[in-house]
Write a protein that holds these residues in place. Structure first.
Motif, short mmCIF file in Angstrom:
data_model
loop_
_atom_site.label_atom_id
_atom_site.label_comp_id
_atom_site.label_asym_id
_atom_site.label_seq_id
_atom_site.Cartn_x
_atom_site.Cartn_y
_atom_site.Cartn_z
N CYS A 1 0.86 -1.19 0.00
CA CYS A 1 0.00 0.00 0.00
C CYS A 1 0.89 1.24 0.00
N HIS A 2 0.43 2.28 -0.65
CA HIS A 2 1.10 3.58 -0.61
C HIS A 2 0.32 4.41 0.40
N ALA A 3 0.85 4.49 1.61
CA ALA A 3 0.12 5.09 2.73
C ALA A 3 0.47 6.55 2.91
N GLN A 4 -0.53 7.35 3.21
CA GLN A 4 -0.26 8.73 3.59
C GLN A 4 0.41 8.73 4.96
N GLU A 5 1.33 9.65 5.14
CA GLU A 5 2.09 9.69 6.39
C GLU A 5 1.19 9.85 7.61
N GLY A 6 0.07 10.53 7.45
CA GLY A 6 -0.81 10.78 8.58
C GLY A 6 -1.64 9.61 9.02
N VAL A 7 -1.69 8.54 8.22
CA VAL A 7 -2.55 7.40 8.56
C VAL A 7 -1.78 6.09 8.56
#
Length: 344
Positions: free
Chosen positions: A297-303
């Protein structure tokens, strides 16, 4: 909110030529022939990404949507349509309250099969799947893995596309250059296939042919959890409507998609009888591309914590980059499953 339920949609290739990228789901000219589940998935994504985070409408749908599996979570919501009315002088009810129960799409996730574009460039700034600028130079990562070859660097300049153990636990966010990142927003877009590396769709520039340069035999750079060659699937476009966050729906969607892959491990494995060895980029008698449990997954840093609760681990060697102005990082998970008989 009643007990949520989830609907699943398998890949729908017709989407590639029936969907108008410039229009929202409510204004699609071919809506009558499109799957309801996909229309609902797009309505959630538009609410989270387009309306809340400012992502341009025309980049929300991409060429991965037609080849992906989609899940949508629904809730039965009880709402008052007409309030009760009383006679102000007597207090008697002159009109009873009228309410209704509606089923609303409140969350979605998609699962993209292999092959994928190359891993994002560390420091890359991606817009609509294209790397437009970079802030760092792609060199050998800290784990002493080899740097990109010249061929890989050339592929990276045109496009962009794993081994931790699995765990199933519970409980996600992307934006546009002009909108600040909101870490409380549930949604993880994940970079889709660059239109310059995929088959041409009806909404691309008239007369321009797009040739798929991403093949089953493409070699990527090595990272902590990906050797550069193993086939993997990718979860993304995880989104939950704002009013329904805080109930663990994002985790429920992730676990549902992972459970489906665990029970259908050979679903995306290509068949040479159907595609041919040339299409697969391999010699007759060679080893077939096969999914062995790796999920990205390419995750957003905030989540990141949302994905971590579902068993994903950060791949630090992949680096960090931005998608539509939102900082992202790569994460991987390996699922255990019972192998299926090979396709013939």
């Amino acid at each position: 909110m009643g007990t949520p339920f989830i609907s699943h949609l398998e890949p729908t290739l017709a989407l590639s030529h029936q969907w108008d990228r410039s229009l929202p789901s409510t204004a699609q000219p071919h809506a009558a022939s499109l799957p309801r589940t996909f229309l609902d998935a797009m309505s959630v994504r538009e609410a989270v990404y387009v309306q809340e985070q400012g992502v341009p409408q025309e980049v929300e749908f991409d060429d991965d949507d037609a080849r992906s599996c989609h899940w949508v979570i629904y809730a039965s919501v009880h709402r008052v349509v007409e309030p009760e009315q009383r006679d102000p002088s007597t207090g008697e009810v002159t009109r009873s309250r009228r309410s209704e129960t509606k089923t609303l799409p409140i969350g979605t996730i998609r699962l993209v099969p292999f092959p994928h574009p190359l891993h994002p460039q560390p420091g890359g700034n991606y817009v609509d799947g294209r790397c437009i600028t970079t802030t760092t130079t792609t060199t050998a990562p800290q784990n002493n893995l080899p740097p990109l070859s010249q061929q890989q660097q050339q592929q990276q300049s045109h496009s962009s596309p794993t081994s931790p153990s699995s765990s199933s636990s519970s409980s996600s966010s992307s934006g546009h250059h002009h909108h600040p990142h909101n870490p409380t927003t549930t949604g993880d877009r994940g970079r889709g296939m660059d239109r310059s590396t995929s088959t041409r769709s009806s909404n691309d520039e008239e007369g321009e042919e797009f040739e798929r340069r991403v093949s089953y035999s493409a070699i990527d750079r090595q990272t902590d959890f990906h050797d550069g060659e193993e086939s993997y699937v990718k979860l993304g476009r995880l989104a939950v409507v704002k009013e329904f966050r805080g109930h663990g729906l994002a985790g429920q969607l992730v676990r549902t998609a992972l459970d489906w892959m665990r029970h259908h491990p050979g679903y995306f494995n290509p068949s040479p009888a159907q595609l041919g060895f040339e299409t697969l980029g391999m010699d007759v008698g060679g080893e077939l591309p096969k999914w062995r449990g790796l999920v990205c997954c390419h995750a957003q840093e905030g989540v990141v914590d949302v994905w971590a609760k579902c068993g994903f681990q950060e791949d630090k060697a992949m680096g960090r980059w931005t998608e539509e102005g939102i900082p992202h990082l790569g994460m991987f998970l390996r699922l255990d499953f019972e192998p299926e008989p090979p396709k013939i």
